[in-house]
Design a protein around this motif. Structure first.
Motif, mmCIF file in Angstrom:
data_model
loop_
_atom_site.group_PDB
_atom_site.id
_atom_site.type_symbol
_atom_site.label_atom_id
_atom_site.label_comp_id
_atom_site.label_asym_id
_atom_site.label_seq_id
_atom_site.Cartn_x
_atom_site.Cartn_y
_atom_site.Cartn_z
ATOM 1 N N UNK A 14 32.096 50.391 41.895
ATOM 2 C CA UNK A 14 33.355 51.154 41.495
ATOM 3 C C UNK A 14 34.438 51.061 41.996
ATOM 4 N N UNK A 15 34.586 50.668 43.280
ATOM 5 C CA UNK A 15 35.985 50.462 43.891
ATOM 6 C C UNK A 15 36.723 49.164 43.047
ATOM 7 N N UNK A 16 35.781 48.134 42.822
ATOM 8 C CA UNK A 16 36.369 46.983 42.145
ATOM 9 C C UNK A 16 36.570 47.347 40.749
ATOM 10 N N UNK A 17 35.896 48.265 40.246
ATOM 11 C CA UNK A 17 36.279 48.920 38.749
ATOM 12 C C UNK A 17 37.455 49.192 38.520
ATOM 13 N N UNK A 18 37.847 50.184 39.576
ATOM 14 C CA UNK A 18 39.085 51.054 39.495
ATOM 15 C C UNK A 18 40.140 50.051 39.846
ATOM 16 N N UNK B 80 40.487 46.918 39.408
ATOM 17 C CA UNK B 80 40.762 46.069 38.232
ATOM 18 C C UNK B 80 41.713 47.102 37.088
ATOM 19 N N UNK B 81 40.963 47.989 36.756
ATOM 20 C CA UNK B 81 41.624 48.805 35.691
ATOM 21 C C UNK B 81 42.909 49.508 35.885
ATOM 22 N N UNK B 82 43.299 49.733 37.153
ATOM 23 C CA UNK B 82 44.401 50.569 37.572
ATOM 24 C C UNK B 82 45.367 49.470 38.362
ATOM 25 N N UNK B 83 44.929 48.487 38.799
ATOM 26 C CA UNK B 83 45.767 47.791 39.622
ATOM 27 C C UNK B 83 46.450 46.430 38.834
ATOM 28 N N UNK B 84 46.897 46.986 37.547
ATOM 29 C CA UNK B 84 47.582 45.698 36.688
ATOM 30 C C UNK B 84 48.549 46.254 35.928
ATOM 31 N N UNK B 85 49.044 45.295 34.796
ATOM 32 C CA UNK B 85 49.919 45.944 34.079
ATOM 33 C C UNK B 85 49.902 47.045 33.317
ATOM 34 N N UNK C 262 34.499 43.499 36.279
ATOM 35 C CA UNK C 262 35.752 44.165 36.841
ATOM 36 C C UNK C 262 35.792 44.054 38.345
ATOM 37 N N UNK C 263 34.935 44.059 38.983
ATOM 38 C CA UNK C 263 34.699 43.690 40.600
ATOM 39 C C UNK C 263 35.288 42.287 40.780
ATOM 40 N N UNK D 43 37.124 40.458 39.014
ATOM 41 C CA UNK D 43 38.458 40.196 38.571
ATOM 42 C C UNK D 43 39.418 40.990 39.839
ATOM 43 N N UNK D 44 38.952 42.067 40.486
ATOM 44 C CA UNK D 44 39.787 42.644 41.334
ATOM 45 C C UNK D 44 40.693 41.878 42.317
ATOM 46 N N UNK D 45 39.933 40.484 42.826
ATOM 47 C CA UNK D 45 40.582 39.738 43.741
ATOM 48 C C UNK D 45 41.827 38.915 43.174
ATOM 49 N N UNK D 46 41.605 38.407 42.088
ATOM 50 C CA UNK D 46 43.050 37.625 41.555
ATOM 51 C C UNK D 46 43.839 38.410 41.241
ATOM 52 N N UNK D 47 43.560 39.598 40.675
ATOM 53 C CA UNK D 47 44.574 40.569 40.481
ATOM 54 C C UNK D 47 45.427 40.917 41.660
ATOM 55 N N UNK D 48 44.768 41.450 42.646
ATOM 56 C CA UNK D 48 45.394 41.615 43.910
ATOM 57 C C UNK D 48 46.302 40.529 44.148
ATOM 58 N N UNK D 49 45.915 39.348 44.375
ATOM 59 C CA UNK D 49 46.769 38.137 44.686
ATOM 60 C C UNK D 49 48.020 38.062 43.940
#
Length: 537
Positions: free
Chosen positions: A76-80, A82-87, A210-211, A213-219
């Motif tokens: 769920x941490x990865x889910x949020x 990816x969903x909130x840490x983007x455009x 989502x989990x 995708x969280x890593x490349x979005x963070x970078x």
């Protein structure tokens, strides 16, 4: 179809197969009919056909016992993130100077404080998931009743589709700014189709995707920081230009309040579906753990993208190349222009950020489908993935129709969702704190229990599909109407300015969600007490 004293009830249920098996997703029930039973054979392909049915405590314990306790929290941490840490989250913060005329300090303070306060809403709503095993709006039946929740579901459908339109239009802007030969509609359709494919395979696939995708979005977001901060010398120039506009103090405060509402709406609107992603958690999961994980899971990535988004928007107000890109291709064009000095690598990073729109859109597509099943019991017969396809078609059409009006959609649509979610969270809080304590439940003689266990916030969750075992929703409906009155008095939109909002400066100030919550909070306890005394449920 069975009905009890004119109230709706669910049709006969047919058992499905065991949870955790590779062939399907649950051992609970699917609502089936001889006319659509063939649709459920898609279970064999791994598509999640489970709809709004409650996940039993035993089923959740069985699922949790096969993996370490922290496993679900990691997902769920990865889910949020990816969903909130983007455009999607970032897009609203580009507009502080362009639409609201705020300098750097006011943009940061109003946007971030509003956004963080908004995070408290889904954090609290998420605690309902492990306790109930129900989707968020299924649990709302215990507040609004069998009929009131239909209207609430329609609001959630409109909200989810609206967010999807925002994602699709922004995605189209990004692709067309990278390659002018690509029609904007191609970017819209691409986001929609990929989101649909992931969403129809169900909660397990959504969480894993989502989990990952969280890593490349963070970078990608860190790289966005790097490239934006190279132009921070233009912040002073932007502040001076805004100062030269000579807004009065009260006008600036009004704009501050309006942007505050926009920031609040970015995160608060997750509350309408937050518990959807916790229904597989064991019933014994401490509520404070779910609250903290959700609050941090939304707050950290949202803040992480809000800061560079605000910086970029303020800089673009004074830096001509960025401003020209914004005027030509909107926010998508601005993002591409920011990365242009990095050449092809910059375009690659933009594509990663484009994927973040898909991550957000997946959750919209996944959750909206359940709202259709709540409108009528006959609609619950149709599997969730069918509604997901219908929803996708709807927001593709609307996105193509509104593709030239991104900023207008964003600034006018989001605050409307903030009004509604403020009403909902106030009703939920007051119901739990004032009317669902053990003492109150016993003293007011809730008929929904009838001698059953009154644990888990004193809701009898087994009555999720039994209209006579829940409130009639009269108190919530009346309080909702008063909340709407408050929202109308305080809203500040292009199409309407409330009598109180219009008094705040030359352009008004949006205080709609404050008044909506206040009006609801004052009236709901009175109406609910009377409802309990009269009907006992």
């Amino acid at each position: 179809m069975v009905s009890i004293k004119g109230e709706e009830s669910y049709p006969e249920k047919v058992p499905s197969v065991e949870v955790g098996s590779e062939e399907s997703h649950s051992d609970t029930t699917h609502l089936q009919s001889k006319y659509v039973s063939w649709i459920y054979k898609l279970d064999d392909f791994g598509i999640e056909t489970r709809g709004i049915e409650r996940v039993s405590s035993e089923e959740r314990r069985q699922l949790a016992s096969s993996k370490p306790r922290y496993y679900q929290f990691v997902h769920v941490i990865g889910l949020w993130f990816s969903a909130c840490g983007g455009l999607t989250s970032m897009s609203s913060f580009f507009l502080s100077s362009f639409l609201f005329g705020l300098n750097m300090r006011d943009s940061m303070v109003s946007g971030l404080i509003g956004m963080i306060i908004g995070c408290l809403v889904p954090a609290y709503c998420s605690t309902m998931g492990p306790k109930s095993g129900c989707r968020q709006m299924v649990g709302a039946r215990f507040l609004f009743g069998q009929w009131g929740v239909k209207f609430v579901s329609l609001i959630c459908i409109v909200g989810g589709i609206g967010w999807s339109v925002v994602n699709c239009v922004l995605g189209g802007q990004i692709l067309i700014s990278i390659n002018h030969n690509i029609p904007l509609s191609v970017g819209i359709v691409l986001i929609s189709v990929i989101s649909l494919i992931i969403a129809i395979f169900g909660i397990k696939v959504v969480l894993k995707f989502q989990t990952i995708m969280a890593i490349p979005l963070f970078v990608a977001t860190i790289l966005f920081y790097v490239v934006v901060c190279k132009r921070t010398d233009y912040i002073h120039a932007a502040n001076e230009l805004i100062k030269e506009a000579n807004y009065s103090s009260i006008t600036t405060r009004g704009n501050w309040l309006s942007f505050f509402t926009l920031g609040y709406s970015v995160t608060a609107t997750w509350g309408s579906g937050a518990s959807d992603y916790y229904i597989l958690f064991p019933e014994e999961t401490p509520g404070y753990q779910v609250f903290i994980v959700t609050f941090l899971g939304i707050t950290i990535p949202s803040t992480f993208v809000a800061v560079p988004g605000t910086l970029c928007g303020v800089i673009a107000y004074a830096y001509p190349p960025w401003q020209d890109a914004y005027n030509s291709f909107g926010v998508g064009g601005l993002i591409n222009e920011v990365f242009k000095p990095w050449g092809r690598f910059g375009s690659f990073v933009v594509i990663i950020l484009y994927i973040s729109l898909i991550c957000n859109n997946i959750m919209n597509t996944y959750s909206i489908a359940f709202e259709f099943q709540l409108i009528d019991v006959k609609l619950a017969i149709v599997p969730r993935w069918c509604w997901a396809i219908l929803v996708t078609i709807i927001y593709i059409v609307l996105s193509i129709a509104g593709k030239e009006h991104f900023s207008t959609i964003l600034s006018n649509f989001l605050p409307m969702l903030g009004y509604w979610i403020s009403i909902y969270i106030v009703i939920l809080l007051e119901e739990n704190l004032l009317f669902r304590s053990s003492v109150k439940v016993r003293s007011l003689h809730y008929k929904e229990f009838d001698g059953t266990d009154d644990s888990n916030w004193n809701y009898n969750w087994a009555n999720w599909d039994k209209p006579r075992g829940r409130t009639m929703g009269l108190a919530a409906a009346l309080a909702f109407c008063f909340g709407v009155v408050g929202a109308v008095m305080g809203m500040n939109q292009v199409y309407y300015q409330g009598p109180l909002a219009i008094k705040i400066g030359d352009y008004g100030g949006d205080i709609g969600f404050w008044l909506a919550g206040a009006f609801t909070g004052i009236t709901y306890p009175v109406f609910r007490y009377l409802e309990l005394r009269k009907f006992g449920r």
